[in-house]
Design a protein around this motif. Structure first.
Motif, PDB file in Angstrom:
ATOM      1  N   SER A 334       0.847  -1.196   0.000  1.00 17.97           N
ATOM      2  CA  SER A 334       0.000   0.000   0.000  1.00 17.97           C
ATOM      3  C   SER A 334       0.877   1.239   0.000  1.00 17.97           C
ATOM      4  CB  SER A 334      -0.908   0.035   1.242  1.00 17.97           C
ATOM      5  OG  SER A 334      -1.873  -0.987   1.196  1.00 17.97           O
ATOM      6  N   HIS A 335       0.461   2.272  -0.756  1.00 13.57           N
ATOM      7  CA  HIS A 335       1.126   3.570  -0.763  1.00 13.57           C
ATOM      8  C   HIS A 335       0.053   4.644  -0.603  1.00 13.57           C
ATOM      9  CE1 HIS A 335       3.536   0.982  -3.477  1.00 13.57           C
ATOM     10  NE2 HIS A 335       4.586   1.736  -3.228  1.00 13.57           N
ATOM     11  N   TRP A 336       0.351   5.691   0.101  1.00 11.99           N
ATOM     12  CA  TRP A 336      -0.507   6.865   0.075  1.00 11.99           C
ATOM     13  C   TRP A 336       0.219   8.065   0.668  1.00 11.99           C
ATOM     14  CZ3 TRP A 336      -1.013   3.331   3.989  1.00 11.99           C
ATOM     15  CH2 TRP A 336      -1.162   3.792   5.296  1.00 11.99           C
ATOM     16  N   ILE A 337      -0.235   9.239   0.299  1.00 11.78           N
ATOM     17  CA  ILE A 337       0.287  10.487   0.854  1.00 11.78           C
ATOM     18  C   ILE A 337      -0.784  11.054   1.761  1.00 11.78           C
ATOM     19  CG2 ILE A 337       0.983  12.859   0.338  1.00 11.78           C
ATOM     20  CD1 ILE A 337       2.216  11.835  -2.249  1.00 11.78           C
ATOM     21  N   SER A 338      -0.436  11.310   3.010  1.00 10.31           N
ATOM     22  CA  SER A 338      -1.420  11.812   3.964  1.00 10.31           C
ATOM     23  C   SER A 338      -1.171  13.276   4.269  1.00 10.31           C
ATOM     24  CB  SER A 338      -1.384  11.008   5.267  1.00 10.31           C
ATOM     25  OG  SER A 338      -0.180  11.250   5.960  1.00 10.31           O
ATOM     26  N   SER A 339      -2.215  13.926   4.707  1.00  7.27           N
ATOM     27  CA  SER A 339      -2.134  15.337   5.064  1.00  7.27           C
ATOM     28  C   SER A 339      -3.360  15.696   5.881  1.00  7.27           C
ATOM     29  CB  SER A 339      -2.090  16.203   3.807  1.00  7.27           C
ATOM     30  OG  SER A 339      -2.247  17.564   4.123  1.00  7.27           O
ATOM     31  N   VAL A 340      -3.204  16.616   6.830  1.00 11.21           N
ATOM     32  CA  VAL A 340      -4.359  17.118   7.559  1.00 11.21           C
ATOM     33  C   VAL A 340      -5.056  18.206   6.770  1.00 11.21           C
ATOM     34  CG1 VAL A 340      -3.374  16.572   9.807  1.00 11.21           C
ATOM     35  CG2 VAL A 340      -2.948  18.809   8.808  1.00 11.21           C
ATOM     36  N   SER A 341      -4.445  18.618   5.688  1.00 10.40           N
ATOM     37  CA  SER A 341      -4.994  19.698   4.872  1.00 10.40           C
ATOM     38  C   SER A 341      -5.969  19.133   3.857  1.00 10.40           C
ATOM     39  CB  SER A 341      -3.858  20.433   4.154  1.00 10.40           C
ATOM     40  OG  SER A 341      -4.369  21.305   3.176  1.00 10.40           O
ATOM     41  N   GLY A 342      -6.999  19.888   3.539  1.00  5.92           N
ATOM     42  CA  GLY A 342      -7.940  19.491   2.497  1.00  5.92           C
ATOM     43  C   GLY A 342      -7.499  19.934   1.126  1.00  5.92           C
ATOM     44  N   GLU A 343      -6.332  20.538   1.031  1.00 10.57           N
ATOM     45  CA  GLU A 343      -5.842  21.036  -0.244  1.00 10.57           C
ATOM     46  C   GLU A 343      -5.088  19.943  -0.986  1.00 10.57           C
ATOM     47  OE1 GLU A 343      -3.519  24.478   0.628  1.00 10.57           O
ATOM     48  OE2 GLU A 343      -5.209  25.618   1.431  1.00 10.57           O
ATOM     49  N   GLY A 344      -4.951  20.138  -2.275  1.00 13.05           N
ATOM     50  CA  GLY A 344      -4.238  19.179  -3.098  1.00 13.05           C
ATOM     51  C   GLY A 344      -2.736  19.399  -3.030  1.00 13.05           C
ATOM     52  N   LEU A 345      -2.021  18.501  -3.698  1.00  9.76           N
ATOM     53  CA  LEU A 345      -0.567  18.540  -3.667  1.00  9.76           C
ATOM     54  C   LEU A 345      -0.024  18.111  -5.021  1.00  9.76           C
ATOM     55  CD1 LEU A 345       2.198  18.629  -2.090  1.00  9.76           C
ATOM     56  CD2 LEU A 345       1.822  16.209  -1.599  1.00  9.76           C
ATOM     57  N   ALA A 346       0.987  18.837  -5.486  1.00  9.33           N
ATOM     58  CA  ALA A 346       1.741  18.421  -6.672  1.00  9.33           C
ATOM     59  C   ALA A 346       3.220  18.473  -6.319  1.00  9.33           C
ATOM     60  CB  ALA A 346       1.434  19.329  -7.862  1.00  9.33           C
TER      61      ALA A 346
END
Length: 372
Positions: A334-346
């Motif tokens: 499994s892979h994923w990028i987590s964040s507490v922010s609701g904004e996107g990421l590039a």
């Protein structure tokens, strides 16, 4: 409704932490490496919270294979691997230069945190869970970097979790400021090779020195006090490879390719990126630039402006080839990028392959912005 479900899953299924160690490079890093991190927006603090997670699931390969044994030898094998990639054992610190919000990562050998845990499920039961994506938060450890005192916070965590059947998982959490995914996968393969070469030596004992079942009574185990938020599913990611030879000649190229890739990710995933998103650009010098944009601020250029865009997935990174016991490859990754922010990421990253020109772009789109 979803928040209630996710909370219930984590309350019922908790990993128990049995041991915590710090692993430092086996040799002093001299000279020290450093990487500048430029944050050009006052809202760039979410870089302290974002991280990449990878979980490798292994069945018990033989009588001499278990998560306790793997973790016991990791103290030495990881220490050897970190000699080649000392930034992973480094820390983020502030650089005092007037009013500038400059940061840097320095390879000060402070170390990686290694956790050993157990969970009250068999591997097959866990993988068959309907809410597996939420429960996976218990198989990785991450504590947000302290924005005021980042110099005390690890940027890389490892958690080896033992299932009741003898199977185990290796959960990895990297700050996104380290998480050049292609480089990370290469590091994991190299680390696994070092690990297998170490344990295959005929003159080493069968049981490592750091073997938790022999060192620590079971009654001392504690639940994971940090972990992730109740849900691990913060968005969906796509990886793009761009092979244009002239990509790095323009300061605006990162903005251009990121917007093109965001549009393509939105189309393929059927999920719309939030109007605001973070752009992280790893420059050829290895320095990191963090900016925040609104999509409307970037001018859409025709797709013919950049040629050779191909799309790939997490599976193409070949983490499924990483074996910490000879021949025992992961049954699931499994892979994923987590964040507490609701904004996107590039994230825009130069190709790590020597002599190869081009960029890799990772786009993460939050799930809550659905197009249909």
């Amino acid at each position: 409704m979803m928040a209630t479900l996710n909370t219930t899953v984590n309350l019922v299924l908790k990993s128990q932490i049995e041991a915590v160690q710090s692993v430092t490079p086996m040799k002093v890093t001299d000279p020290r490496w450093s990487r500048q991190v430029s944050v050009t927006d006052s809202h760039g603090s979410d870089i302290f919270w974002r991280c990449l997670h990878i979980i490798l699931y292994y069945e018990k390969g033989s009588g001499e294979d278990s998560g306790w044994l793997v973790a016991g030898w990791m103290k030495e094998s990881l220490g050897r691997a970190l000699v080649e990639q000392p930034m992973l054992a480094g820390r983020l610190r502030r650089v005092e230069e007037g009013d500038d919000r400059e940061l840097e990562i320095v390879s000060n050998d402070s170390g990686v945190r290694l956790f050993e845990a157990r969970i009250s499920k068999t591997l097959s039961e866990f993988l068959d869970l309907k809410e597996k994506e939420d429960a996976e938060a218990e198989l990785v450890f991450w504590k947000d970097v302290d924005e005021q005192y980042p110099q005390f916070c690890p940027l890389f965590y490892v958690q080896v979790t033992n299932f009741e059947c003898g199977g185990y998982s290796v959960g990895l959490s990297f700050s996104i400021l380290l998480a050049d995914t292609l480089v990370i996968t290469s590091f994991l393969k190299r680390w696994a090779n070092i690990h297998n070469n170490l344990v295959s030596k005929t003159d080493i004992p069968k049981i490592p020195m750091f073997y938790v079942p022999n060192l620590k009574p079971k009654v001392c185990s504690i639940t994971n006090p940090y972990g992730l938020s109740p849900t691990r599913n913060h968005g969906q990611s796509m990886i793009f490879k761009i092979g244009n030879k002239n990509l790095n000649q323009s300061d605006d190229m990162g903005k251009t390719v990121s917007l093109l890739c965001i549009k393509e990710a939105e189309r393929k995933l059927g999920i719309e990126m939030a109007s605001k998103f973070s752009l992280i650009v790893k420059e050829p010098s290895e320095n990191i630039k963090v900016e925040n944009y609104e999509k409307e601020e970037l001018v859409q250029k025709p797709s013919s402006f950049i040629s050779g865009i191909t799309c790939s997935s997490w599976g193409d990174l070949e983490a499924s080839e990483v074996a910490f016991h000879e021949g025992n490859k992961p049954v699931h990754v499994s892979h994923w990028i987590s964040s507490v922010s609701g904004e996107g990421l590039a994230m825009v990253i130069p190709s790590p392959d020597e002599g190869v020109s081009g960029l890799n772009v990772i786009v993460t789109v939050p799930n809550k912005f659905s197009m249909w």
